[in-house]
Enzyme design. Structure first.
Site, mmCIF file in Angstrom:
data_model
loop_
_atom_site.group_PDB
_atom_site.id
_atom_site.type_symbol
_atom_site.label_atom_id
_atom_site.label_comp_id
_atom_site.label_asym_id
_atom_site.label_seq_id
_atom_site.Cartn_x
_atom_site.Cartn_y
_atom_site.Cartn_z
ATOM 1 C CE LYS A 196 129.627 -47.501 75.977
ATOM 2 N NZ LYS A 196 130.035 -46.095 76.082
ATOM 3 C CE LYS A 198 131.373 -47.627 71.389
ATOM 4 N NZ LYS A 198 130.903 -46.240 71.540
ATOM 5 C CG ASP A 226 127.460 -45.778 72.822
ATOM 6 O OD1 ASP A 226 126.758 -45.112 72.027
ATOM 7 O OD2 ASP A 226 128.645 -45.484 73.082
ATOM 8 C CG ASN A 228 129.197 -44.592 69.037
ATOM 9 O OD1 ASN A 228 129.755 -45.669 69.224
ATOM 10 N ND2 ASN A 228 129.461 -43.524 69.775
ATOM 11 C CD GLU A 251 127.269 -44.240 75.918
ATOM 12 O OE1 GLU A 251 127.235 -45.029 76.892
ATOM 13 O OE2 GLU A 251 128.322 -43.872 75.376
ATOM 14 C CG ASN A 274 130.033 -40.416 74.120
ATOM 15 O OD1 ASN A 274 129.321 -41.416 74.256
ATOM 16 N ND2 ASN A 274 130.873 -40.267 73.096
ATOM 17 C CG ASP A 298 136.601 -38.050 77.513
ATOM 18 O OD1 ASP A 298 137.687 -37.522 77.836
ATOM 19 O OD2 ASP A 298 136.537 -39.063 76.796
ATOM 20 C CG HIS A 325 133.194 -40.869 76.254
ATOM 21 N ND1 HIS A 325 134.346 -40.250 75.804
ATOM 22 C CD2 HIS A 325 132.789 -41.684 75.254
ATOM 23 C CE1 HIS A 325 134.609 -40.669 74.577
ATOM 24 N NE2 HIS A 325 133.697 -41.532 74.219
ATOM 25 C CG ASN A 327 137.826 -41.890 72.540
ATOM 26 O OD1 ASN A 327 137.866 -40.735 72.207
ATOM 27 N ND2 ASN A 327 136.964 -42.717 72.021
HETATM 28 MG MG LIG Z 1 129.234 -43.308 73.668
#
Ligand SMILES: [Mg+2]
Length: 429
Positions: A196, A198, A226, A228, A251, A274, A298, A325, A327
């Site tokens: 994945k 970001k 992803d 965001n 994502e 998410n 999550d 998900h 963090n």
């Molecule tokens: Mg995400």
């Protein structure tokens, strides 16, 4: 056997974090986490972990006071306790959750994030008291190992000069070659087979090129991107068109359930989230509009391991996929994630985890990825042990901080490198 909670310990800590980039900015050199311990009248200690920013701490302290005298087996009662603890709603309602990149912050999500730390600690203590692993308390594992994905980030080689920080050995990754090199190291070190990236950091064409480079380097491997919610509907559709043949899912390409539904209606690429499904209340609209095909659970902000199982059951009923998900987190949470993931029957995607980025931990023994998987522990409780010396060191770092790092702020970290930086409004592209 006396399961009554006699003592609750809260230990806020700061843990080293590499300069990972996202659409908000960059990770600060240290990030706050909260370690929760509940001790039974029999002297059994259970451990949990959750967000450590001030607003979580402010809620966790009165919560901890109310737990004394309750039993670690009274997991449903934790939600009652949460309802009794006041949150200053004016401080959180409708504020964007900067650090977490998980939709809009609400008092409810804050409460549930605190509940999860205590729920995991209670399950750990209960499991130790009964001689049962946490997965057994959740109904039993359906797999012996849980698969995780390599969580690739654009990153700098180091934090800005002059900023106190720990060094990492990952090097920089700011272009397709750097991303592929990082993926290779993830594969060599941990055996991950899905990746994945970001995104939302560079203009979409650069991120498309990075995913293309990954597809060439790792043909046939599941890939995800992803940003965001950094893209418009149009941009999301263009990226889906260009990468549709190699993406497992896209994502949160765009922000909000309506925009996600618009994208989903016009592409065959599954959309994961998410950000637009982060609470039970958000499920109905998103599923009715067919806005998402995979929900990234999550346990921290869904309110614990049992709520995560409930979420998975709702997803199953609607034919929506489920994955996980992540963090920034330590080994206590990775253990919790692994136990609950082991109990979810329809887990068809590798889970996300930041853990490889965390060089520091509070455990006597780090959890290991083998072939991209974490073995499900059958030891009582979570199967992990706190390293009290390490915990004390990381707590002293938190105590020594003047407040600058006690609340995660990726934009503030970015402003150290680029004083003109402002959090981009979305859609950014
Ligand atoms: Mg995400």
């Amino acid at each position: 056997m006396n399961l009554t909670i006699a003592e609750v310990r809260l230990t806020p800590i700061l843990v080293a974090d590499p300069p990972l980039l996202n659409t908000q900015g960059v990770h600060q050199p240290y990030t706050p986490r909260l370690i929760v311990e509940v001790v039974t009248a029999d002297g059994i200690t259970g451990v949990g972990e959750t967000y450590g920013d001030t607003k979580y701490l402010d809620l966790a302290r009165p919560f901890a006071e109310r737990l004394k005298g309750r039993r670690v087996s009274d997991l449903n009662g934790l939600f009652t306790v949460a309802d009794e603890v006041a949150v200053d709603a004016s401080e959180v309602e409708n504020a964007v959750d900067v650090g977490g990149l998980r939709g809009v912050q609400t008092a409810d999500k804050l409460r549930l994030s605190v509940v999860s730390g205590f729920e995991v600690a209670c399950l750990d203590a209960l499991g130790k008291a009964l001689g049962l692993p946490v997965h057994a308390l959740l109904g039993g594992k359906v797999r012996d190992a849980v698969e995780y994905s390599a969580y690739l980030f654009y990153k700098w080689a180091g934090h800005p000069e002059g900023v106190p920080a720990e060094q990492d050995d990952w090097g920089a990754a700011v272009d397709p070659a750097g991303v592929v090199e990082q993926a290779r190291r993830f594969t060599e070190r941990y055996g991950f087979t899905s990746f994945k990236l970001k995104g939302g950091v560079f203009p979409p064409d650069e991120e498309i090129a990075a995913v293309r480079a990954l597809a060439e380097a790792f043909p046939g491997h599941p890939l995800r991107l992803d940003p965001n919610g950094a893209w418009s509907v149009e941009t999301s559709l263009r990226v889906a068109e260009e990468l549709g043949d190699v993406l497992e899912y896209l994502e949160d390409p765009t922000l909000g359930t309506s925009a996600m539904a618009e994208v989903a209606a016009k592409t065959g690429v599954p959309l994961a989230t998410n950000m637009c499904v982060t609470t039970f209340a958000e499920i109905k609209e998103a599923f009715t509009k067919d806005a998402v095909q995979v929900v990234l659970s999550d346990h921290h902000y869904w309110g614990g391991l049992r709520n995560t199982q409930q979420l998975a059951a709702v997803c199953r009923a609607f034919g929506v996929g489920v994955s996980m998900h992540s963090n920034t987190h330590l080994g206590v949470s990775l253990a919790a994630m692994t136990h609950v993931a082991a109990t979810v029957p329809d887990l068809h995607h590798a889970c996300d985890s930041h853990y490889p980025w965390q060089s520091e931990d509070v455990l006597t023994e780090r959890l290991a990825f083998e072939g991209g998987r974490v073995a499900v522990s059958d030891a009582p409780g979570l199967g992990v042990e706190l390293d009290r010396e390490r915990l004390a060191v990381l707590h002293r770092r938190w105590l020594a901080d003047d407040g600058a790092l006690r609340d995660r702020d990726d934009a503030a970290a970015m402003r150290i490198a680029d004083p003109r930086w402002v959090t981009p409004s979305v859609p950014r592209w």
